[in-house]
Scaffold this motif. Structure first.
Motif, mmCIF file in Angstrom:
data_model
loop_
_atom_site.group_PDB
_atom_site.id
_atom_site.type_symbol
_atom_site.label_atom_id
_atom_site.label_comp_id
_atom_site.label_asym_id
_atom_site.label_seq_id
_atom_site.Cartn_x
_atom_site.Cartn_y
_atom_site.Cartn_z
ATOM 1 N N ASP A 272 0.770 -1.244 0.000
ATOM 2 C CA ASP A 272 0.000 0.000 0.000
ATOM 3 C C ASP A 272 0.801 1.295 0.000
ATOM 4 O O ASP A 272 0.288 2.328 -0.391
ATOM 5 C CB ASP A 272 -0.926 0.032 1.223
ATOM 6 C CG ASP A 272 -1.957 -1.074 1.197
ATOM 7 O OD1 ASP A 272 -2.335 -1.503 0.088
ATOM 8 O OD2 ASP A 272 -2.368 -1.519 2.283
ATOM 9 N N ARG A 273 2.039 1.272 0.466
ATOM 10 C CA ARG A 273 2.750 2.529 0.670
ATOM 11 C C ARG A 273 4.048 2.560 -0.119
ATOM 12 O O ARG A 273 4.633 1.536 -0.437
ATOM 13 C CB ARG A 273 3.003 2.727 2.163
ATOM 14 C CG ARG A 273 1.633 2.686 2.898
ATOM 15 C CD ARG A 273 1.686 3.034 4.336
ATOM 16 N NE ARG A 273 2.003 4.452 4.456
ATOM 17 C CZ ARG A 273 2.632 4.961 5.496
ATOM 18 N NH1 ARG A 273 3.021 4.204 6.493
ATOM 19 N NH2 ARG A 273 2.895 6.241 5.558
ATOM 20 N N VAL A 274 4.507 3.792 -0.399
ATOM 21 C CA VAL A 274 5.699 3.989 -1.219
ATOM 22 C C VAL A 274 6.501 5.168 -0.661
ATOM 23 O O VAL A 274 5.929 6.145 -0.184
ATOM 24 C CB VAL A 274 5.320 4.287 -2.697
ATOM 25 C CG1 VAL A 274 6.559 4.403 -3.568
ATOM 26 C CG2 VAL A 274 4.367 3.240 -3.256
ATOM 27 N N VAL A 275 7.829 5.046 -0.733
ATOM 28 C CA VAL A 275 8.732 6.164 -0.459
ATOM 29 C C VAL A 275 9.486 6.443 -1.743
ATOM 30 O O VAL A 275 9.783 5.521 -2.509
ATOM 31 C CB VAL A 275 9.713 5.873 0.703
ATOM 32 C CG1 VAL A 275 8.967 5.745 2.004
ATOM 33 C CG2 VAL A 275 10.540 4.631 0.448
ATOM 34 N N TRP A 276 9.789 7.720 -2.018
ATOM 35 C CA TRP A 276 10.509 8.037 -3.241
ATOM 36 C C TRP A 276 11.332 9.302 -3.102
ATOM 37 O O TRP A 276 11.084 10.142 -2.247
ATOM 38 C CB TRP A 276 9.564 8.122 -4.436
ATOM 39 C CG TRP A 276 8.554 9.224 -4.428
ATOM 40 C CD1 TRP A 276 8.682 10.454 -5.007
ATOM 41 C CD2 TRP A 276 7.240 9.212 -3.841
ATOM 42 N NE1 TRP A 276 7.542 11.198 -4.808
ATOM 43 C CE2 TRP A 276 6.644 10.458 -4.110
ATOM 44 C CE3 TRP A 276 6.524 8.258 -3.107
ATOM 45 C CZ2 TRP A 276 5.357 10.773 -3.671
ATOM 46 C CZ3 TRP A 276 5.244 8.578 -2.674
ATOM 47 C CH2 TRP A 276 4.685 9.826 -2.959
ATOM 48 N N HIS A 277 12.349 9.364 -3.972
ATOM 49 C CA HIS A 277 13.248 10.521 -4.020
ATOM 50 C C HIS A 277 13.610 10.772 -5.475
ATOM 51 O O HIS A 277 14.010 9.844 -6.187
ATOM 52 C CB HIS A 277 14.529 10.265 -3.214
ATOM 53 C CG HIS A 277 15.550 11.341 -3.380
ATOM 54 N ND1 HIS A 277 15.517 12.512 -2.670
ATOM 55 C CD2 HIS A 277 16.626 11.439 -4.197
ATOM 56 C CE1 HIS A 277 16.529 13.281 -3.032
ATOM 57 N NE2 HIS A 277 17.228 12.642 -3.964
ATOM 58 N N ALA A 278 13.476 12.017 -5.904
ATOM 59 C CA ALA A 278 13.852 12.406 -7.264
ATOM 60 C C ALA A 278 15.198 13.119 -7.222
ATOM 61 O O ALA A 278 15.377 14.082 -6.481
ATOM 62 C CB ALA A 278 12.794 13.319 -7.869
ATOM 63 N N GLY A 279 16.142 12.609 -8.003
ATOM 64 C CA GLY A 279 17.465 13.220 -8.084
ATOM 65 C C GLY A 279 17.473 14.400 -9.037
ATOM 66 O O GLY A 279 16.465 14.710 -9.685
ATOM 67 N N PRO A 280 18.610 15.054 -9.174
ATOM 68 C CA PRO A 280 18.688 16.268 -9.978
ATOM 69 C C PRO A 280 18.780 16.038 -11.487
ATOM 70 O O PRO A 280 18.645 16.977 -12.248
ATOM 71 C CB PRO A 280 19.969 16.932 -9.469
ATOM 72 C CG PRO A 280 20.814 15.792 -9.026
ATOM 73 C CD PRO A 280 19.854 14.785 -8.465
ATOM 74 N N ASP A 281 18.999 14.812 -11.924
ATOM 75 C CA ASP A 281 19.242 14.558 -13.346
ATOM 76 C C ASP A 281 18.132 13.767 -14.034
ATOM 77 O O ASP A 281 18.389 12.968 -14.932
ATOM 78 C CB ASP A 281 20.575 13.819 -13.525
ATOM 79 C CG ASP A 281 21.775 14.706 -13.240
ATOM 80 O OD1 ASP A 281 21.625 15.942 -13.322
ATOM 81 O OD2 ASP A 281 22.850 14.165 -12.940
ATOM 82 N N GLY A 282 16.894 13.959 -13.616
ATOM 83 C CA GLY A 282 15.786 13.286 -14.283
ATOM 84 C C GLY A 282 15.658 11.814 -13.958
ATOM 85 O O GLY A 282 15.100 11.049 -14.747
ATOM 86 N N GLU A 283 16.173 11.416 -12.822
ATOM 87 C CA GLU A 283 16.032 10.038 -12.356
ATOM 88 C C GLU A 283 15.514 10.058 -10.927
ATOM 89 O O GLU A 283 15.859 10.934 -10.145
ATOM 90 C CB GLU A 283 17.363 9.296 -12.368
ATOM 91 C CG GLU A 283 17.894 8.965 -13.740
ATOM 92 C CD GLU A 283 19.159 8.130 -13.635
ATOM 93 O OE1 GLU A 283 19.039 6.935 -13.302
ATOM 94 O OE2 GLU A 283 20.234 8.691 -13.852
#
Length: 139
Positions: free
Chosen positions: A95-106
């Motif tokens: 049910d749950r998600v953690v996420w992080h967006a880096g500076p280069d489109g990934e």
């Protein structure tokens, strides 16, 4: 949905600058830990290498990365609006998600059911390894 952590970057250069800025703190932490372990000067010089301090810097940087925590629907909404590649690990039926967006489109994401702290810690290590290690590598 909520956010934990403080480091998020607009550019690779911002990430490199922030990585460099945690160097002195990492060095201080290592020195104080060695002192608490009662290393004498000789043992300190022998055991506290540049690699030890670099590992502390990597861990400190990773543990300060900003991470989004939400349910599956919030993550999917974010993912639809994100203009980049997302690597997701974990099981698709939780049910749950953690996420992080880096500076280069990934970006990186990890699914979890109950253990938010563990998921955040795991994601931060993955984010460092997948998004930042080569970016901040000075060699």
């Amino acid at each position: 949905m909520h956010t934990v952590g403080t480091f998020t970057f607009e550019s690779a250069e911002d990430a490199r600058t922030q990585y460099e800025s945690v160097g002195p703190a990492a060095q201080t932490v290592v020195r104080e830990v060695a002192k608490a372990m009662e290393f004498d000067r000789e043992e300190y010089d022998e055991r506290v290498t540049g690699d030890v301090v670099e590992t502390a810097r990597d861990a400190l940087f990773a543990n300060l990365l900003e991470v989004q925590v939400g349910d599956r629907e919030e993550f999917e909404d974010w993912r639809e609006s994100y203009d980049g590649e997302v690597t997701t690990v974990g099981h698709e039926d939780v049910d749950r998600v953690v996420w992080h967006a880096g500076p280069d489109g990934e970006a990186v994401a990890a699914t979890f059911q109950n253990e938010e702290d563990a998921a955040v810690a795991t994601l931060r290590r993955q984010a460092f390894g997948r998004l930042y290690r080569e970016l901040v590598d000075r060699s």
